[in-house]
Scaffold this active site. Structure first.
Site, short mmCIF file in Angstrom:
data_model
loop_
_atom_site.label_atom_id
_atom_site.label_comp_id
_atom_site.label_asym_id
_atom_site.label_seq_id
_atom_site.Cartn_x
_atom_site.Cartn_y
_atom_site.Cartn_z
N ARG A 1 -1.87 -5.92 -8.63
CA ARG A 1 -0.78 -6.86 -8.38
C ARG A 1 -0.77 -7.87 -9.52
NH1 ARG A 1 -2.92 -7.64 -2.41
NH2 ARG A 1 -4.75 -7.13 -3.60
N SER B 1 -2.60 -7.90 2.78
CA SER B 1 -2.84 -7.81 4.23
C SER B 1 -3.20 -9.18 4.79
CB SER B 1 -3.97 -6.83 4.53
OG SER B 1 -3.65 -5.55 4.05
N HIS C 1 0.84 -1.21 0.00
CA HIS C 1 0.00 0.00 0.00
C HIS C 1 0.88 1.26 0.00
CE1 HIS C 1 -2.97 -2.69 2.35
NE2 HIS C 1 -3.66 -2.34 1.28
N LYS D 1 -17.80 -5.68 6.82
CA LYS D 1 -16.56 -6.35 6.42
C LYS D 1 -15.86 -6.90 7.66
CE LYS D 1 -13.19 -6.16 2.89
NZ LYS D 1 -12.98 -5.69 1.55
P1 ADP Z 1 -9.84 -3.61 -0.55
O1 ADP Z 1 -10.68 -4.36 0.45
O2 ADP Z 1 -10.48 -2.34 -1.03
O3 ADP Z 1 -9.30 -4.44 -1.67
P2 ADP Z 1 -7.10 -3.50 0.43
O4 ADP Z 1 -6.55 -2.76 1.60
O5 ADP Z 1 -6.92 -4.98 0.41
O6 ADP Z 1 -8.61 -3.08 0.35
O7 ADP Z 1 -6.47 -2.94 -0.91
C1 ADP Z 1 -6.61 -1.59 -1.26
C2 ADP Z 1 -5.95 -1.36 -2.61
O8 ADP Z 1 -4.55 -1.58 -2.48
C3 ADP Z 1 -6.42 -2.31 -3.72
O9 ADP Z 1 -6.41 -1.61 -4.94
C4 ADP Z 1 -5.35 -3.38 -3.73
O10 ADP Z 1 -5.24 -3.99 -4.99
C5 ADP Z 1 -4.13 -2.54 -3.41
N1 ADP Z 1 -3.06 -3.32 -2.81
C6 ADP Z 1 -3.09 -4.08 -1.71
N2 ADP Z 1 -1.89 -4.68 -1.49
C7 ADP Z 1 -1.09 -4.28 -2.52
C8 ADP Z 1 0.25 -4.57 -2.91
N3 ADP Z 1 1.01 -5.42 -2.26
N4 ADP Z 1 0.71 -3.98 -4.02
C9 ADP Z 1 -0.08 -3.14 -4.73
N5 ADP Z 1 -1.34 -2.85 -4.45
C10 ADP Z 1 -1.85 -3.41 -3.35
#
Ligand code: ADP
Length: 160
Positions: free
Chosen positions: A90, A128, A17, A41
């Site tokens: 990703r 995460s 992130h 959620k």
């Molecule tokens: P959500 O529940 O909205 O998917 P996340 O916190 O899992 O929330 O992810 C938020 C955003 O960050 C999404 O666009 C996800 O693809 C991106 N994201 C999460 N981890 C990574 C990572 N390792 N590299 C790039 N983007 C990421």
């Protein structure tokens, strides 16, 4: 360049992130990480904790703010005068869901443009949920999250 929102659950924020926010901050003058406050959620950390961890992790990047939001991201867009939604891509497996969401947001607000950014290759398989699983099994996540996030995860999840 105008303001962009970076919405997510951030449960918890990872280096993936943070990498995306740093890239977005090079393109947009103001980037707001929007922490989803969604009671439906299942999350490990409450909204306030997720916001706090995001703030601490992102404080070194100029032009970045963190807020929580409980509604639709298109409404948040209007309230903050933002014009773009940042999402991280990703692997190919992200594409289907992300496209669906981007088109849905555009249907609700024709001005909502989604900008996809790719993280550094080392974070391509980082999520995460993966981080939480590793901590729960007693593993080290020092290369995936900042130290104080790792500390919070350990206190919450580590087998005693
Ligand atoms: P959500 O529940 O909205 O998917 P996340 O916190 O899992 O929330 O992810 C938020 C955003 O960050 C999404 O666009 C996800 O693809 C991106 N994201 C999460 N981890 C990574 C990572 N390792 N590299 C790039 N983007 C990421």
């Amino acid at each position: 360049m105008p303001t962009a929102l970076y919405p997510g659950t951030f449960d918890p924020i990872t280096f993936g992130h943070i990498d995306i926010v740093a890239r977005a901050a090079k393109i947009f003058t103001r980037v707001i990480a929007v922490v989803a406050d969604n009671p439906n959620k299942q999350v490990l950390f409450g909204t306030d904790e997720r916001v706090e961890m995001a703030r601490e992790s992102l404080k070194g990047i100029d032009g970045v703010e963190v807020m929580q939001y409980s509604g639709l991201i298109v409404d948040c867009l209007q309230e903050t005068d933002a014009t773009a939604i940042i999402r991280g891509l990703r692997a190919l497996s992200d594409v289907e869901y992300e496209f669906q969401m981007a088109f849905t947001n555009r249907n609700m607000n024709t001005a909502a443009e989604t900008v996809f950014l790719m993280p550094s290759a080392e974070y391509t398989y980082l999520s995460s949920s993966m981080v939480k699983q590793i901590v729960a099994l007693g593993g080290d996540v020092g290369s995936f999250v900042p130290p104080f996030v790792a500390g919070r995860l350990a206190r919450r999840l580590k087998p005693s």
